[in-house]
Design an enzyme around this catalytic site. Structure first.
Site, PDB file in Angstrom:
ATOM      1  N   LYS A 163       0.849  -1.204   0.000  1.00 19.36           N
ATOM      2  CA  LYS A 163       0.000   0.000   0.000  1.00 19.36           C
ATOM      3  C   LYS A 163       0.880   1.247   0.000  1.00 19.36           C
ATOM      4  CE  LYS A 163      -3.869  -2.407   2.071  1.00 19.36           C
ATOM      5  NZ  LYS A 163      -4.626  -2.837   3.239  1.00 19.36           N
ATOM      6  N   GLN A 217      -5.018  -1.551   9.348  1.00 19.64           N
ATOM      7  CA  GLN A 217      -4.871  -2.871   8.739  1.00 19.64           C
ATOM      8  C   GLN A 217      -5.453  -3.960   9.640  1.00 19.64           C
ATOM      9  OE1 GLN A 217      -3.792  -3.392   5.650  1.00 19.64           O
ATOM     10  NE2 GLN A 217      -3.886  -5.623   5.761  1.00 19.64           N
ATOM     11  N   ASP A 222     -11.446   2.586   3.547  1.00 12.63           N
ATOM     12  CA  ASP A 222     -11.850   1.187   3.416  1.00 12.63           C
ATOM     13  C   ASP A 222     -13.361   1.059   3.185  1.00 12.63           C
ATOM     14  OD1 ASP A 222      -9.831  -0.813   3.570  1.00 12.63           O
ATOM     15  OD2 ASP A 222      -9.536  -0.424   5.711  1.00 12.63           O
TER      16      ASP A 222
HETATM   17  N1  GUN Z   1      -6.837  -6.859   5.776  1.00  9.90           N
HETATM   18  C1  GUN Z   1      -7.106  -7.630   4.684  1.00  9.90           C
HETATM   19  N2  GUN Z   1      -7.806  -6.917   3.770  1.00  9.90           N
HETATM   20  C2  GUN Z   1      -7.989  -5.693   4.282  1.00  9.90           C
HETATM   21  C3  GUN Z   1      -8.621  -4.506   3.804  1.00  9.90           C
HETATM   22  O1  GUN Z   1      -9.191  -4.455   2.704  1.00  9.90           O
HETATM   23  N3  GUN Z   1      -8.578  -3.430   4.642  1.00  9.90           N
HETATM   24  C4  GUN Z   1      -7.975  -3.474   5.855  1.00  9.90           C
HETATM   25  N4  GUN Z   1      -7.997  -2.370   6.591  1.00  9.90           N
HETATM   26  N5  GUN Z   1      -7.378  -4.559   6.329  1.00  9.90           N
HETATM   27  C5  GUN Z   1      -7.383  -5.651   5.543  1.00  9.90           C
END
Ligand code: GUN
Length: 285
Positions: free
Chosen positions: A53, A97, A120
């Site tokens: 990311k 996350q 998100d």
């Molecule tokens: N962990 C796995 N996929 C995601 C996601 O799309 N967003 C977040 N914040 N954590 C994750």
């Protein structure tokens, strides 16, 4: 031969377009879209996602910081950090996350993120906005899948769409996005009776179960579009999806591989949401 839906190439094309958009936005407003990513603990898979990311943000001209907290961080400390980031005008988007360590209530933390910075799209406000067709942020994985379908000219209108999995992150919002594009949508899950009979009706089948090679050829209609959201690590260290690719691919009209299918699109949609958050901040809406 079925069409291989290439998430890497599609993602690359979209990121190039986004790089231009970010440059134009910065030129026009003087504002550089910025994302704060919070990671708690040392989950190795999360560390890879967070690093990806970070790199992706920088590659399209956005600012990003990763705030890495120790495993023992308390819920209260994390909530305090989220509140601080909510107030910090330098950041337009906040992502915590998942998964979080077991002693922290995930729902409580996600609900604490300002809906205006919720890239998100997990906050109940944004979930409600999505369900009622007033969305600002689109949930990244389902939105990435819709982009793949669009990119490959696959229309959803009137099609039988079957989603296996009812998670808040993928299954439920996926169903909403397919419905918004006039699909006829079924959501299946671990308690579904006669799963195979339902999946066999699918023109578009989305597998988000988290079980390696769960979807087998006998569950798939000839000519279906098969989207595999799963990323499962096998004992030999290799990645595999929720779909038994080798037997399903010959039956499918189009199919996503793992890796290189849905995965790359998820981060690309996060970047779009970060730009949206910056636009919201600048416009004051
Ligand atoms: N962990 C796995 N996929 C995601 C996601 O799309 N967003 C977040 N914040 N954590 C994750």
């Amino acid at each position: 031969m079925s069409i291989l839906i290439d998430g890497k190439a599609t993602s690359q094309a979209k990121r190039e377009a986004l790089t231009q958009e970010v440059a134009a936005f910065r030129e026009e407003t003087g504002c550089q879209p910025a994302l704060a990513v919070v990671m708690v603990g040392d989950n190795p898979a999360s560390a890879v996602y967070v690093r990806n990311k970070h790199t992706a943000c920088e590659s399209v001209g956005m600012y990003t910081e990763t705030l890495h907290l120790p495993e023992q961080t308390t819920e209260q400390e994390l909530l305090a950090l989220v509140e601080q980031l909510n107030q910090d005008a330098r950041f337009h988007g906040i992502l915590v996350q998942l998964p979080l360590p077991k002693h922290i209530n995930e729902t409580k933390v996600l609900d604490a993120i300002s809906p205006d910075k919720d890239v998100d799209a997990f906050h109940p406000y944004n979930v409600g906005a999505l369900v009622t067709g007033r969305e600002r942020f689109l949930p990244c994985t389902p939105a990435g899948i819709m982009e793949l379908l669009r990119f490959y000219g696959i229309s959803v209108k009137g099609k039988n769409c079957v989603v296996i999995g009812r998670s808040n992150i993928v299954g439920k919002p996926m169903a909403m996005l397919l419905l918004a594009q006039d699909g006829t949508v079924s959501i299946c899950h671990s308690k579904t009776n006669n799963l195979r009979q339902i999946t066999q009706q699918a023109d578009i089948l989305v597998a988000a179960v988290g079980r390696p090679r769960f979807v087998t050829a006998d569950m798939v209609k000839e000519g279906a579009v098969v989207i595999d959201v799963g990323i499962n690590r096998l004992d030999d260290g290799k990645l595999c999806g929720d779909v038994d690719f080798d037997t399903v691919a010959p039956k499918a009209y189009a199919i996503t591989p793992v890796p290189g299918g849905v995965g790359p699109m998820t981060i690309t949609m996060l970047l779009y949401n970060t730009l949206t958050a910056a636009k919201l901040a600048v416009s004051g809406k």
